[in-house]
Design an enzyme around this catalytic site. Structure first.
Site, PDB file in Angstrom:
ATOM      1  NE  ARG A  31      -4.314  -1.061   0.100  1.00  0.00           N
ATOM      2  CZ  ARG A  31      -4.741  -2.141  -0.745  1.00  0.00           C
ATOM      3  NH1 ARG A  31      -3.745  -2.205  -1.939  1.00  0.00           N
ATOM      4  NH2 ARG A  31      -5.686  -2.687  -0.725  1.00  0.00           N
ATOM      5  CG  HIS A  57      -3.848   0.016  -7.064  1.00  0.00           C
ATOM      6  ND1 HIS A  57      -3.983   0.793  -5.835  1.00  0.00           N
ATOM      7  CD2 HIS A  57      -3.757  -1.292  -6.967  1.00  0.00           C
ATOM      8  CE1 HIS A  57      -4.281  -0.268  -5.031  1.00  0.00           C
ATOM      9  NE2 HIS A  57      -3.879  -1.330  -5.507  1.00  0.00           N
TER      10      HIS A  57
END
Lengths: 305, 305
Positions: B224, B272
């Site tokens: 993350r 992402h």
């Protein structure tokens, strides 16, 4: 044994060190240092200057620093009758397979397109697929081609190999000959070239072949520059037939300063680094070859005496 | 079952199609289309707007579209007592492992440095080593981290895995805890992060850790954005402690237009895309989860009647 080392690509220090550790009587001269040409027994070379090998009167053997021998053709060849040994670095198939994995994974995951988006400041997710949904065609089933096939299969790609004549290889789907080449092209999302350069394979990566590929395919060439018709690649990229290419070999190396490849975001130039022989892994087999040649020379001298 | 789909990252058409094929009584609404909030049984979502889930009075279940649940924290959380299911796409570990392979191979073979040399018009061969001479440290030994370890080992890298608490995994060298983290850093030519984001792991990729890495190491983060202290990365790259990074996650996504990452040749931004769930491979498990929740709801209504 007196070895003349001739290469602008390879590291003479590493070769001299590794061979000296294996050949106690080694004399190692690095071209263009001064040398008594009549004393040279062996040449360890890549792309020697025209006429140089032919001018070594007592040359017993030429050990190529490359797996292919095209760099020793024509006026770069040794005198007639002198054996020429291809480099068979046992470390080379691994390096080549890893190069192919790096190049194929980069295309597979669109890292080139993502880098271009980044350069333009664009956040642009692309669709992703798994390796098992991607078809890779490998031209050339020699030692290096097979290593690439095995590596690419092991991480999940659908791999098909191609060679000029029929090959039956357990665990690998293969095609062969001219018809097989056209079939292979039709089912290669990524096409990899690891052929030897021969009159039959020169220019094999050309406009006709590119038209047979699925639209948006990728090309990876680590065979020889002569396999690729460079203007055909530019046209195929511009028309969208091909989406990108990774090239390790070129018709002229280094590439000339004004060459259009330099400025293309859809071509990655790697400067002939896919799998060069490393003295650390190749010195054993090279030392054996030189020892054998020196022994043969001593034998011949004894029989002449 | 009435499913409200909430995501700007995922493809509602694919999810609607795949779920409808498995749930005959499916009602599928894509936020922000008009919806009677009291009729919504389930939310299929990534990073819903603050307050939206809490305003669904009859919500029975939240199916996250990501493996991590940090995008459902704070004011994005559902009403108390509503179960939240992490995405467990059986296709995700493969996609993540392939992303890591692509990123690690790119650093391993210096494709980023070669691309920079090309942009500058330089023919600059770099030394090459084999994967078996390269050490990769993997932070995080969940489903995704383990898949990455297995893939990287299978192509020859020296892999060590790290987790907060001790893990005993056959065939994988592991370290754990704070001391293990420092040891791992000292022996990671390439450091990979696939940790979950928790208070303990937030900011784990920081200046202190970067100083422990071998000089010229590479970083790949697909955990993350909150794992990475972004200014620390820039300083470590500028000082040469790190040679490059591949980043799939960021503290803010999309990255803001003026962000310094955009212009770095030594950072590859991937937006992402490492391993998002795909309806084709995940619909079976998601449909099962929704069916179970709907069954439970019907059961409760029956007992109330």
């Amino acid at each position: 044994v007196h070895v003349l080392f001739i290469s602008e690509e390879d590291d003479p220090a590493a070769w001299g060190r590794e061979l000296a550790a294996r050949l106690p009587d080694l004399r190692f001269t690095v071209w263009p240092d001064a040398v008594d040409v009549s004393s040279v027994d062996a040449a360890l070379c890549f792309s020697p200057p025209p006429g140089l090998l032919a001018a070594l009167p007592n040359l017993r053997v030429v050990q190529s620093l490359a797996a292919g021998l095209d760099h020793l053709a024509g006026d770069r060849a040794p005198p007639p009758g002198v054996p020429v040994l291809p480099m068979a670095d046992p470390g080379a198939p691994t390096l080549m397979a890893e190069y192919m994995l790096a190049a194929v994974m980069r295309h597979h995951r669109g890292l080139d397109a993502l880098a271009s988006a980044q350069a333009a400041g664009r956040w642009q997710p692309l669709p992703v697929r798994a390796a098992c949904e991607r078809r890779v065609g490998v031209l050339g089933l020699g030692r290096l081609g097979l290593a690439a096939c095995t590596m690419l299969q092991s991480v999940g790609f659908q791999v098909t190999g191609w060679s000029r004549s029929v090959r039956d290889l357990p665990g690998l789907r293969t095609l062969h000959g001219p018809d097989g080449l056209d079939r292979l092209a039709g089912q290669s999302d990524i096409l990899v070239c690891l052929l030897p350069l021969t009159p039959e394979t020169a220019g094999i990566l050309n406009a006709r072949l590119f038209r047979l590929l699925p639209r948006g395919a990728f090309l990876v060439n680590a065979g020889r520059g002569g396999h690729l018709v460079e203007p055909d690649l530019l046209r195929a990229l511009d028309s969208g037939e091909l989406a990108g290419a990774t090239l390790d070999v070129f018709t002229q190396e280094p590439i000339a300063p004004g060459h259009p490849f330099w400025r293309r975001a859809d071509i990655l130039i790697t400067p002939h680094v896919a799998a060069f022989p490393r003295a650390e892994t190749a010195a054993d087999v090279v030392a054996d070859a030189l020892r054998t040649a020196a022994g043969r020379a001593a034998c011949q001298q004894a029989s002449l005496a």
